[in-house]
Motif scaffolding. Structure first.
Motif, PDB file in Angstrom:
ATOM      1  N   LYS A 182       0.832  -1.208   0.000  1.00  0.00           N
ATOM      2  CA  LYS A 182       0.000   0.000   0.000  1.00  0.00           C
ATOM      3  C   LYS A 182       0.864   1.254   0.000  1.00  0.00           C
ATOM      4  O   LYS A 182       1.062   1.918   1.018  1.00  0.00           O
ATOM      5  N   LEU A 183       1.375   1.563  -1.193  1.00  0.00           N
ATOM      6  CA  LEU A 183       2.141   2.776  -1.410  1.00  0.00           C
ATOM      7  C   LEU A 183       1.541   3.525  -2.595  1.00  0.00           C
ATOM      8  O   LEU A 183       0.944   2.910  -3.483  1.00  0.00           O
ATOM      9  N   ILE A 184       1.730   4.840  -2.641  1.00  0.00           N
ATOM     10  CA  ILE A 184       1.217   5.619  -3.763  1.00  0.00           C
ATOM     11  C   ILE A 184       1.838   5.152  -5.068  1.00  0.00           C
ATOM     12  O   ILE A 184       1.168   5.040  -6.088  1.00  0.00           O
ATOM     13  N   LEU A 185       3.145   4.822  -5.046  1.00  0.00           N
ATOM     14  CA  LEU A 185       3.795   4.387  -6.284  1.00  0.00           C
ATOM     15  C   LEU A 185       3.193   3.081  -6.780  1.00  0.00           C
ATOM     16  O   LEU A 185       3.108   2.849  -7.998  1.00  0.00           O
ATOM     17  N   SER A 186       2.731   2.207  -5.882  1.00  0.00           N
ATOM     18  CA  SER A 186       2.068   0.970  -6.289  1.00  0.00           C
ATOM     19  C   SER A 186       0.751   1.291  -6.989  1.00  0.00           C
ATOM     20  O   SER A 186       0.387   0.647  -7.979  1.00  0.00           O
ATOM     21  N   ALA A 187       0.034   2.283  -6.485  1.00  0.00           N
ATOM     22  CA  ALA A 187      -1.239   2.676  -7.094  1.00  0.00           C
ATOM     23  C   ALA A 187      -1.038   3.182  -8.515  1.00  0.00           C
ATOM     24  O   ALA A 187      -1.861   2.924  -9.398  1.00  0.00           O
ATOM     25  N   PHE A 188       0.061   3.889  -8.753  1.00  0.00           N
ATOM     26  CA  PHE A 188       0.357   4.373 -10.104  1.00  0.00           C
ATOM     27  C   PHE A 188       0.600   3.199 -11.056  1.00  0.00           C
ATOM     28  O   PHE A 188       0.132   3.199 -12.197  1.00  0.00           O
ATOM     29  N   HIS A 189       1.338   2.207 -10.587  1.00  0.00           N
ATOM     30  CA  HIS A 189       1.580   0.985 -11.369  1.00  0.00           C
ATOM     31  C   HIS A 189       0.261   0.276 -11.683  1.00  0.00           C
ATOM     32  O   HIS A 189       0.025  -0.151 -12.828  1.00  0.00           O
ATOM     33  N   GLU A 190      -0.605   0.186 -10.684  1.00  0.00           N
ATOM     34  CA  GLU A 190      -1.895  -0.483 -10.870  1.00  0.00           C
ATOM     35  C   GLU A 190      -2.768   0.255 -11.886  1.00  0.00           C
ATOM     36  O   GLU A 190      -3.427  -0.371 -12.722  1.00  0.00           O
ATOM     37  N   ALA A 191      -2.750   1.583 -11.827  1.00  0.00           N
ATOM     38  CA  ALA A 191      -3.518   2.382 -12.795  1.00  0.00           C
ATOM     39  C   ALA A 191      -3.021   2.139 -14.211  1.00  0.00           C
ATOM     40  O   ALA A 191      -3.812   2.034 -15.156  1.00  0.00           O
ATOM     41  N   ALA A 192      -1.706   2.027 -14.374  1.00  0.00           N
ATOM     42  CA  ALA A 192      -1.136   1.813 -15.702  1.00  0.00           C
ATOM     43  C   ALA A 192      -1.531   0.448 -16.264  1.00  0.00           C
ATOM     44  O   ALA A 192      -1.887   0.332 -17.445  1.00  0.00           O
ATOM     45  N   LEU A 193      -1.498  -0.593 -15.441  1.00  0.00           N
ATOM     46  CA  LEU A 193      -1.846  -1.928 -15.931  1.00  0.00           C
ATOM     47  C   LEU A 193      -3.338  -2.057 -16.198  1.00  0.00           C
ATOM     48  O   LEU A 193      -3.746  -2.695 -17.176  1.00  0.00           O
ATOM     49  N   ALA A 194      -4.172  -1.465 -15.354  1.00  0.00           N
ATOM     50  CA  ALA A 194      -5.612  -1.486 -15.614  1.00  0.00           C
ATOM     51  C   ALA A 194      -5.911  -0.775 -16.931  1.00  0.00           C
ATOM     52  O   ALA A 194      -6.745  -1.233 -17.723  1.00  0.00           O
ATOM     53  N   THR A 195      -5.213   0.330 -17.174  1.00  0.00           N
ATOM     54  CA  THR A 195      -5.397   1.067 -18.428  1.00  0.00           C
ATOM     55  C   THR A 195      -5.081   0.203 -19.637  1.00  0.00           C
ATOM     56  O   THR A 195      -5.815   0.220 -20.640  1.00  0.00           O
ATOM     57  N   GLN A 196      -4.001  -0.557 -19.580  1.00  0.00           N
ATOM     58  CA  GLN A 196      -3.623  -1.384 -20.722  1.00  0.00           C
ATOM     59  C   GLN A 196      -4.697  -2.420 -21.037  1.00  0.00           C
ATOM     60  O   GLN A 196      -4.997  -2.683 -22.209  1.00  0.00           O
ATOM     61  N   GLU A 197      -5.316  -2.980 -20.006  1.00  0.00           N
ATOM     62  CA  GLU A 197      -6.389  -3.953 -20.252  1.00  0.00           C
ATOM     63  C   GLU A 197      -7.623  -3.255 -20.827  1.00  0.00           C
ATOM     64  O   GLU A 197      -8.252  -3.755 -21.768  1.00  0.00           O
ATOM     65  N   ILE A 198      -7.965  -2.103 -20.295  1.00  0.00           N
ATOM     66  CA  ILE A 198      -9.137  -1.377 -20.784  1.00  0.00           C
ATOM     67  C   ILE A 198      -8.934  -0.924 -22.230  1.00  0.00           C
ATOM     68  O   ILE A 198      -9.837  -1.048 -23.066  1.00  0.00           O
ATOM     69  N   ARG A 199      -7.770  -0.414 -22.560  1.00  0.00           N
ATOM     70  CA  ARG A 199      -7.555   0.075 -23.932  1.00  0.00           C
ATOM     71  C   ARG A 199      -7.555  -1.082 -24.917  1.00  0.00           C
ATOM     72  O   ARG A 199      -7.991  -0.931 -26.063  1.00  0.00           O
ATOM     73  N   ARG A 200      -7.093  -2.281 -24.504  1.00  0.00           N
ATOM     74  CA  ARG A 200      -7.161  -3.454 -25.392  1.00  0.00           C
ATOM     75  C   ARG A 200      -8.615  -3.817 -25.677  1.00  0.00           C
ATOM     76  O   ARG A 200      -8.983  -4.116 -26.813  1.00  0.00           O
ATOM     77  N   ARG A 201      -9.421  -3.781 -24.652  1.00  0.00           N
ATOM     78  CA  ARG A 201     -10.839  -4.122 -24.836  1.00  0.00           C
ATOM     79  C   ARG A 201     -11.561  -3.045 -25.640  1.00  0.00           C
ATOM     80  O   ARG A 201     -12.421  -3.350 -26.461  1.00  0.00           O
ATOM     81  N   ALA A 202     -11.207  -1.797 -25.392  1.00  0.00           N
ATOM     82  CA  ALA A 202     -11.831  -0.710 -26.139  1.00  0.00           C
ATOM     83  C   ALA A 202     -11.499  -0.803 -27.623  1.00  0.00           C
ATOM     84  O   ALA A 202     -12.263  -0.345 -28.474  1.00  0.00           O
ATOM     85  N   ALA A 203     -10.363  -1.422 -27.935  1.00  0.00           N
ATOM     86  CA  ALA A 203      -9.951  -1.612 -29.324  1.00  0.00           C
ATOM     87  C   ALA A 203     -10.533  -2.890 -29.912  1.00  0.00           C
ATOM     88  O   ALA A 203     -10.135  -3.303 -31.001  1.00  0.00           O
ATOM     89  N   GLY A 204     -11.468  -3.518 -29.193  1.00  0.00           N
ATOM     90  CA  GLY A 204     -12.111  -4.728 -29.694  1.00  0.00           C
ATOM     91  C   GLY A 204     -11.268  -5.968 -29.553  1.00  0.00           C
ATOM     92  O   GLY A 204     -11.510  -6.976 -30.241  1.00  0.00           O
ATOM     93  N   GLY A 205     -10.288  -5.924 -28.660  1.00  0.00           N
ATOM     94  CA  GLY A 205      -9.430  -7.085 -28.454  1.00  0.00           C
ATOM     95  C   GLY A 205      -8.311  -7.210 -29.467  1.00  0.00           C
ATOM     96  O   GLY A 205      -7.506  -8.141 -29.403  1.00  0.00           O
ATOM     97  N   LYS A 206      -8.261  -6.278 -30.413  1.00  0.00           N
ATOM     98  CA  LYS A 206      -7.214  -6.325 -31.427  1.00  0.00           C
ATOM     99  C   LYS A 206      -5.875  -5.916 -30.817  1.00  0.00           C
ATOM    100  O   LYS A 206      -5.813  -5.135 -29.879  1.00  0.00           O
ATOM    101  N   LYS A 207      -4.811  -6.466 -31.376  1.00  0.00           N
ATOM    102  CA  LYS A 207      -3.489  -6.090 -30.917  1.00  0.00           C
ATOM    103  C   LYS A 207      -3.206  -4.651 -31.335  1.00  0.00           C
ATOM    104  O   LYS A 207      -3.388  -4.277 -32.480  1.00  0.00           O
ATOM    105  N   SER A 208      -2.806  -3.852 -30.378  1.00  0.00           N
ATOM    106  CA  SER A 208      -2.430  -2.476 -30.669  1.00  0.00           C
ATOM    107  C   SER A 208      -1.194  -2.153 -29.849  1.00  0.00           C
ATOM    108  O   SER A 208      -1.089  -2.552 -28.696  1.00  0.00           O
ATOM    109  N   PRO A 209      -0.243  -1.460 -30.452  1.00  0.00           N
ATOM    110  CA  PRO A 209       1.026  -1.207 -29.758  1.00  0.00           C
ATOM    111  C   PRO A 209       0.861  -0.253 -28.582  1.00  0.00           C
ATOM    112  O   PRO A 209       0.005   0.634 -28.599  1.00  0.00           O
ATOM    113  N   VAL A 210       1.677  -0.452 -27.565  1.00  0.00           N
ATOM    114  CA  VAL A 210       1.748   0.506 -26.465  1.00  0.00           C
ATOM    115  C   VAL A 210       2.420   1.758 -27.003  1.00  0.00           C
ATOM    116  O   VAL A 210       3.446   1.693 -27.683  1.00  0.00           O
TER     117      VAL A 210
END
Length: 226
Positions: A182-210
């Motif tokens: 439970k650190l603020i820096l951990s929360a930033f990491h978690e936000a970044a990984l959640a974003t990557q999953e959401i953006r993949r789904r928003a793209a219809g599951g298609k592969k898209s580069p980071v």
């Protein structure tokens, strides 16, 4: 506010994890609607330690809670998030198509394709005619929602930060997983990984580069850096 407002992602809570999530999601063109019971953004940082020095935020030898929130808001500003303050989300439902509907305690509603719970340790309650400095912390409605829990927080997949309900994510102090710190820096990491999953789904599951802020012209333009 109107009876219903639509966005790509609903974020419950407006602390550091939520504000960094706005930035991360905005990089991929996803607009956020942030809902918080306080009268301003900041969560614990503005209630519990606005003037207290923080020493473990990367890149800052010392920064206090208020300044950290000010910088996170400035970072998120280019993506024009919608904020609703002074309201709690009392219920969340999803329809057959996966769209989420949040019902607020003032009778209004908000819709989004995904939800990120960044609700911290609970709900800060504002006293009548009070401000964030006078708020007290309670469990809040989320504590009664049917989600798998561990150590008082919501269980998530540590690779995606999705909860036991598809399309519903949790980050920051609201979530738990093996090795959670439970650190603020951990929360930033978690936000970044959640974003990557959401953006993949928003793209219809298609592969898209980071895309990287140092190399993507599109991102630089969205940030006003050309």
């Amino acid at each position: 506010m109107p009876d219903s407002q639509d966005s790509d992602v609903l974020i419950v809570g407006a602390g550091p994890a939520a504000l960094f999530a706005i930035f991360q999601l905005g990089l991929y063109g996803l607009r956020c609607h942030v809902i918080d019971g306080l009268d301003r953004a900041g969560g614990q940082c503005v209630v519990l330690y606005p003037d207290k020095p923080i020493y473990d935020v990367p890149g800052f030898p010392e920064i206090n809670g208020s300044e950290l929130i000010e910088r996170l808001l400035r970072q998120a500003a280019p993506f024009e998030p919608l904020f609703t303050f002074g309201c709690a989300v009392v219920d969340l439902t999803s329809d057959a198509g996966g769209e989420w509907l949040a019902r607020l305690d003032d009778g209004s509603q908000a819709r989004g394709d995904y939800v990120v719970l960044a609700s911290g340790l609970g709900l800060f309650n504002l006293p009548p005619d009070g401000s964030a400095a006078d708020a007290d912390l309670g469990a809040g409605p989320i504590s009664d929602w049917p989600l798998e829990r561990s150590r008082g927080a919501i269980v998530v997949d540590p690779g995606t930060f999705e909860t036991s309900r598809p399309g519903l994510f949790a980050i920051g102090d609201a979530c738990d997983y093996p090795g959670k710190v439970k650190l603020i820096l951990s929360a930033f990491h978690e936000a970044a990984l959640a974003t990557q999953e959401i953006r993949r789904r928003a793209a219809g599951g298609k592969k898209s580069p980071v895309e990287y802020t140092t190399a993507s012209r599109r991102i630089r333009e969205s940030l006003g850096r050309t």
